[in-house]
Design a protein around this motif. Structure first.
Motif, short mmCIF file in Angstrom:
data_model
loop_
_atom_site.label_atom_id
_atom_site.label_comp_id
_atom_site.label_asym_id
_atom_site.label_seq_id
_atom_site.Cartn_x
_atom_site.Cartn_y
_atom_site.Cartn_z
N LYS A 209 0.84 -1.20 0.00
CA LYS A 209 0.00 0.00 0.00
C LYS A 209 0.88 1.25 0.00
O LYS A 209 0.64 2.20 -0.75
N ARG A 210 1.92 1.20 0.80
CA ARG A 210 2.87 2.32 0.83
C ARG A 210 3.54 2.51 -0.53
O ARG A 210 3.82 3.64 -0.94
N ASN A 212 2.24 1.81 -3.51
CA ASN A 212 1.26 2.48 -4.37
C ASN A 212 1.14 3.96 -4.03
O ASN A 212 1.06 4.81 -4.92
N ASP A 213 1.10 4.25 -2.74
CA ASP A 213 0.96 5.64 -2.30
C ASP A 213 2.16 6.48 -2.76
O ASP A 213 2.01 7.63 -3.17
N ALA A 214 3.34 5.89 -2.69
CA ALA A 214 4.56 6.64 -3.00
C ALA A 214 4.79 6.77 -4.51
O ALA A 214 5.23 7.81 -4.99
N HIS A 217 -0.32 4.01 -8.82
CA HIS A 217 -0.84 2.67 -9.11
C HIS A 217 -0.22 2.05 -10.36
O HIS A 217 -0.11 0.84 -10.47
#
Ligand SMILES: [Mg+2]
Length: 359
Positions: A209-210, A212-214, A217
């Motif tokens: 998730k991190r 993707n956030d950074a 996608h």
């Protein structure tokens, strides 16, 4: 005229074909649709087989059987794409062969065309009731038989192709969850039958998730693709199909490893014939292969992308399919809790042990 495989069982030629359609480290269903179509001709008169062999030799890989018993045996071990089946045979006749094929989940999908000297409506009705898709009458007209067989062969191949497409994960190209759900219980039954160990790995991408956030996608999708292909490549060429030969392989491809996308950033590996020691070896190899990619991940403590693996092994074959999934899940949870970038192995003694690189 060359009718070299006219021997009854055709086992030698079948075994060679089996190798051809089962490249190492790949999923049988997907590769099978790309191989040459396989036609099985069943007739107690070899002269009839000769005629049909002449007609189809160039188009298909042709196999033959001269009795119902032999046909049923061949079909179970090396499923053809289509069967040309003589009705009148001593022993198990064509109608009974067809009924038995249609009654079994593994062979029901194989189209059967009857070859018959009878032209009565009742005979045709009996054939259709037994599950045939078509009839061809003797004496054989090469043009008619060719058109009919080609039509049904094309339909069968199309349906196989659709089926295989529906079983592939669109993002990563490995098997999807539906395929996993289909294969996993089969593998559990198969390994129990042949008394071989079986390993299941549940694999999770750490801090995804991190990631993707950074990175977004798009980058996340790229990372999943890389992970999937690296997992698959690690097994390539490492599993020899003939490793399990006694009792004979029930279904071609059953001893192949499979990598599937289980959902989100989670993958599953099915490793038939792999025991505790083998599971540890493969877990280490997979972890190292992903570490070696060095996919930069600023949100992860190590600075690059890593995996956590939960591993469950059964050697007794007594473990239920669902129970093994739960064990692997639990091991994965333990691995995450213990710091990730490692594997945990859950064995039948119900204790969890960490991989050597943990800590
Ligand atoms: Mg006959």
């Amino acid at each position: 005229m060359s009718v070299e495989p006219a021997r009854d069982e055709g086992v030698a030629s079948v075994a060679n074909e089996g190798e051809k359609v089962m490249p190492k480290g790949t999923d049988y269903l997907l590769t099978n649709t790309l191989a040459r179509p396989r036609l099985l001709i069943v007739d107690d008169q070899t002269v009839n087989i000769r005629v049909l062999h002449e007609i189809f030799n160039e188009l298909y890989d042709v196999f033959m059987a001269t009795s119902g018993e032999s046909a049923l045996q061949q079909v179970t071990r090396f499923p053809p794409d289509l069967i040309l089946l003589d009705v009148m045979m001593p022993g198990i006749d064509g109608l009974e062969v067809c009924r038995r094929l249609k009654a079994s989940e593994e062979t029901a999908h194989i189209p059967v065309i009857f070859i018959t000297a009878h032209h009565q409506v009742d005979d045709e009705l009996a054939g259709f009731e037994a599950g045939a898709v078509d009839f061809i009458s003797k004496p054989i007209n090469p043009v008619i038989v060719k058109v009919r067989v080609n039509t049904h062969m094309a339909l069968k191949r199309q349906s196989d192709l659709l089926k295989s497409i529906a079983m592939v994960d669109g993002l990563t190209g490995v098997a999807n969850r539906r395929r996993f759900d289909e294969v996993w219980p089969q593998q559990c039954r198969f390994c129990q039958e042949i008394q071989q160990p079986l390993t299941l790995m549940m694999i999770d991408v750490d801090f995804f998730k991190r990631y993707n956030d950074a990175y977004g996608h798009q980058a996340g999708d790229d990372a999943l693709r890389k992970v999937a292909s690296t997992l698959s490549q690690t097994f390539e060429g490492a599993f020899d199909p003939p490793a399990i030969t006694d009792p004979p392989i029930a279904e071609a491809g059953s001893v192949m490893p499979m990598v599937a996308r289980y959902g989100g950033e989670e993958f599953a590996c099915i490793l038939p014939g792999v025991d505790h020691e083998g599971a540890r070896h493969w877990a280490e190899r997979l972890l190292n292969a992903i570490r070696a990619l060095h996919i930069s991940h600023q949100g992860a403590p190590k600075g690059y992308l890593t995996l956590s693996l939960g591993v469950a092994v059964t050697t007794s074959g007594q473990m239920a399919a669902q129970a093994l999934i739960e064990q692997a899940d639990q091991a994965l949870y333990e691995c995450k809790a213990a710091g990730r970038d490692n594997f945990c192995l859950h064995d039948e003694a119900m204790d969890i042990s960490a991989g050597p690189s943990m800590g």
